[in-house]
Design a protein around this motif. Sequence first.
Motif, short mmCIF file in Angstrom:
data_model
loop_
_atom_site.label_atom_id
_atom_site.label_comp_id
_atom_site.label_asym_id
_atom_site.label_seq_id
_atom_site.Cartn_x
_atom_site.Cartn_y
_atom_site.Cartn_z
N LEU A 179 0.79 -1.11 -0.02
CA LEU A 179 -0.01 0.07 -0.04
C LEU A 179 0.84 1.28 0.02
CD1 LEU A 179 -3.07 0.56 0.02
CD2 LEU A 179 -2.91 0.88 2.47
N GLY A 180 0.50 2.29 -0.85
CA GLY A 180 1.27 3.30 -1.12
C GLY A 180 2.65 3.25 -1.87
N ARG A 181 2.84 2.06 -2.32
CA ARG A 181 4.18 1.81 -3.27
C ARG A 181 3.79 1.41 -4.64
NH1 ARG A 181 7.95 -1.94 -1.91
NH2 ARG A 181 6.24 -3.26 -0.66
N PHE A 182 2.76 0.41 -4.74
CA PHE A 182 2.23 -0.13 -5.73
C PHE A 182 1.06 0.42 -6.12
CE2 PHE A 182 4.29 -4.73 -5.38
CZ PHE A 182 5.46 -3.88 -4.95
N THR A 183 0.66 0.46 -7.68
CA THR A 183 -0.51 1.20 -8.23
C THR A 183 -1.20 0.17 -9.22
OG1 THR A 183 0.04 3.34 -7.65
CG2 THR A 183 -1.70 2.94 -9.19
N VAL A 184 -2.13 -0.38 -9.19
CA VAL A 184 -2.87 -1.11 -10.19
C VAL A 184 -3.66 -0.57 -10.93
CG1 VAL A 184 -4.51 -2.23 -8.63
CG2 VAL A 184 -3.80 -3.60 -10.68
N SER A 185 -3.81 -0.68 -12.42
CA SER A 185 -4.47 0.00 -13.19
C SER A 185 -4.85 -0.78 -14.38
CB SER A 185 -3.69 1.34 -13.73
OG SER A 185 -2.68 0.95 -14.52
N ARG A 186 -5.96 -0.48 -15.27
CA ARG A 186 -6.32 -1.13 -16.30
C ARG A 186 -6.76 -0.20 -17.31
NH1 ARG A 186 -10.82 -4.96 -14.22
NH2 ARG A 186 -11.30 -5.66 -16.59
N ASP A 187 -6.53 -0.83 -18.72
CA ASP A 187 -6.90 -0.09 -19.90
C ASP A 187 -7.69 -1.21 -20.88
OD1 ASP A 187 -6.98 0.82 -22.42
OD2 ASP A 187 -4.70 1.93 -22.22
N HIS A 188 -9.11 -0.68 -20.75
CA HIS A 188 -9.80 -1.67 -21.51
C HIS A 188 -9.80 -1.70 -23.02
CE1 HIS A 188 -12.66 -2.46 -18.10
NE2 HIS A 188 -12.13 -1.50 -17.61
N ALA A 189 -9.10 -0.52 -23.52
CA ALA A 189 -8.98 -0.52 -25.07
C ALA A 189 -7.89 -1.32 -25.21
CB ALA A 189 -8.77 0.96 -25.38
N LYS A 190 -6.90 -1.60 -24.55
CA LYS A 190 -5.69 -2.50 -24.61
C LYS A 190 -5.72 -3.79 -23.99
CE LYS A 190 -2.67 1.47 -25.38
NZ LYS A 190 -1.39 2.12 -24.88
N TYR A 191 -6.98 -4.27 -23.38
CA TYR A 191 -6.92 -5.48 -22.79
C TYR A 191 -6.10 -5.59 -21.84
CZ TYR A 191 -10.38 -6.18 -26.69
OH TYR A 191 -11.63 -5.84 -27.29
N THR A 192 -5.46 -4.67 -21.10
CA THR A 192 -4.33 -4.75 -20.48
C THR A 192 -4.49 -4.26 -18.90
OG1 THR A 192 -2.75 -4.46 -22.31
CG2 THR A 192 -1.65 -4.06 -20.19
N VAL A 193 -3.73 -5.15 -18.07
CA VAL A 193 -3.62 -4.49 -16.63
C VAL A 193 -2.20 -4.22 -16.22
CG1 VAL A 193 -3.43 -7.01 -15.63
CG2 VAL A 193 -4.31 -5.09 -14.34
N TYR A 194 -2.12 -3.31 -15.52
CA TYR A 194 -0.70 -3.01 -14.97
C TYR A 194 -0.35 -2.84 -13.55
CZ TYR A 194 -1.02 -0.77 -19.74
OH TYR A 194 -1.17 -0.36 -21.18
#
Length: 118
Positions: free
Chosen positions: A64-79
């Motif tokens: 918590l506070g160091r990692f960030t999860v995100s997703r791009d629906h157009a690219k079918y990708t999670v980061y």
Amino acid sequence: QVELVESGGGLVQPGGSLRLACVASTVTFSNYLLSWYRQVPGKERELVASITPGSSTNYDDSVLGRFTVSRDHAKYTVYLQMNSLRPADTGVYFCKATNLRNRAFQYWGQGTQVTVSS
């Protein structure tokens, strides 16, 4: 069947950053809860972070506070953006997709190695 392909792992010094990516082979990407897990030898996989289709997120306390999860629906990708990395973050990181319409359908990627060491 959904195929997940992770990338972005590697060797980094303590305090450094890495960005993992996981591309999903599905046009129903918005139906899936996406998660990142970490596994070290001799231990079970543990949840690091997850993100819902609406981008609500959940994190393990250790990141918590160091990692960030995100997703791009157009690219079918999670980061997974990982900052201020520590040796304890070392492990194989796996991407998981869970179909929220039928949780019996769960898929895993092949994993990508992250090593934090000086």
